[in-house]
Design a protein around this motif. Structure first.
Motif, short mmCIF file in Angstrom:
data_model
loop_
_atom_site.label_atom_id
_atom_site.label_comp_id
_atom_site.label_asym_id
_atom_site.label_seq_id
_atom_site.Cartn_x
_atom_site.Cartn_y
_atom_site.Cartn_z
N UNK A 1 5.32 5.17 11.83
CA UNK A 1 6.09 4.74 10.66
C UNK A 1 5.17 4.48 9.46
N UNK A 2 5.58 5.01 8.31
CA UNK A 2 4.84 4.76 7.07
C UNK A 2 5.32 3.45 6.47
N UNK A 3 4.38 2.60 6.10
CA UNK A 3 4.72 1.27 5.55
C UNK A 3 4.01 1.08 4.22
N UNK A 4 4.66 0.37 3.32
CA UNK A 4 4.04 -0.01 2.04
C UNK A 4 4.22 -1.52 1.91
N UNK B 1 -5.99 -10.37 -5.79
CA UNK B 1 -4.84 -10.57 -6.65
C UNK B 1 -3.67 -9.71 -6.21
N UNK B 2 -2.95 -9.14 -7.16
CA UNK B 2 -1.81 -8.29 -6.87
C UNK B 2 -2.26 -7.01 -6.19
N UNK B 3 -1.43 -6.48 -5.31
CA UNK B 3 -1.75 -5.19 -4.72
C UNK B 3 -0.51 -4.46 -4.23
N UNK B 4 -0.64 -3.15 -4.11
CA UNK B 4 0.30 -2.29 -3.42
C UNK B 4 -0.54 -1.49 -2.45
#
Length: 191
Positions: free
Chosen positions: A70-73, A59-62
């Protein structure tokens, strides 16, 4: 006669440029600007006494990750667990009162479960009425909470009892050093 010759050369040059551009778009490898995608861990449900685990619907996620230095979200905002069509969800077969163990590909810090009655979700509600659209947000918020499911989270495994005809959402929190905590939601239904 010069203007006709120059015009012909210009038209031919434009055609060549368009052809080269088209061919390069089709044949050259593409470099997508966003780089690699997050490798979001999955989860599986195993009914006690059964051998086959069922992969749960993501489902939804972060989720945060490193792309070189490089830091990625990456975030995925889908529909809430109670709004999925039942046929789109992972299907788990279990008798009333069966215990399910949810195992995760990567161990979360914490996980918990909530549930909804599938018949109530299928019936819809007055929230679908055009006269009721102004309070839809309040109703959606209340519906999204679901019923708390008594569960145990131990050694990275979430266990709880399930009932046929109910939809379950598992919320898991993972520790990621640079972005705080990452959250993933897994959804399934029991028949």
């Amino acid at each position: 006669m010069k203007p006709k010759t120059s015009r012909g050369i210009a038209v031919a040059a434009i055609v060549v440029i368009l052809a080269v551009t088209f061919v390069s778009c089709v044949t050259l490898p593409r470099n997508d600007a966003h780089g690699p995608e997050a490798d979001v861990p999955g989860a599986q449900a195993l009914v006690s006494g059964e051998d086959d685990a069922v992969a749960l619907t993501l489902g939804n996620y972060t989720w945060s990750f490193m792309n070189g230095s490089e830091r990625r979200i990456e975030e995925l905002r889908q529909i809430d667990p109670q709004k999925w069509h039942v046929d789109e969800l992972a299907q788990v077969s279990a008798a009333a009162g069966s215990t399910i163990a949810v195992c995760f590909d990567e161990e979360p810090l914490w996980a918990y479960a909530r549930s909804w009655d599938e018949e109530e979700l299928a019936d819809g509600s007055i929230a679908d009425s055009p006269l009721f659209w102004r309070v839809r947000t309040l109703i959606d918020t209340a519906e999204s909470v679901g019923d708390e499911v008594i569960s145990t989270f131990e050694d990275g495994v979430l266990t709880f009892e399930v009932e046929p005809g109910r939809r379950y959402a598992i919320s898991a929190t993972y520790e990621k050093g640079f972005s705080g905590n990452d959250h993933i939601e897994y959804v399934f239904t029991v028949r």
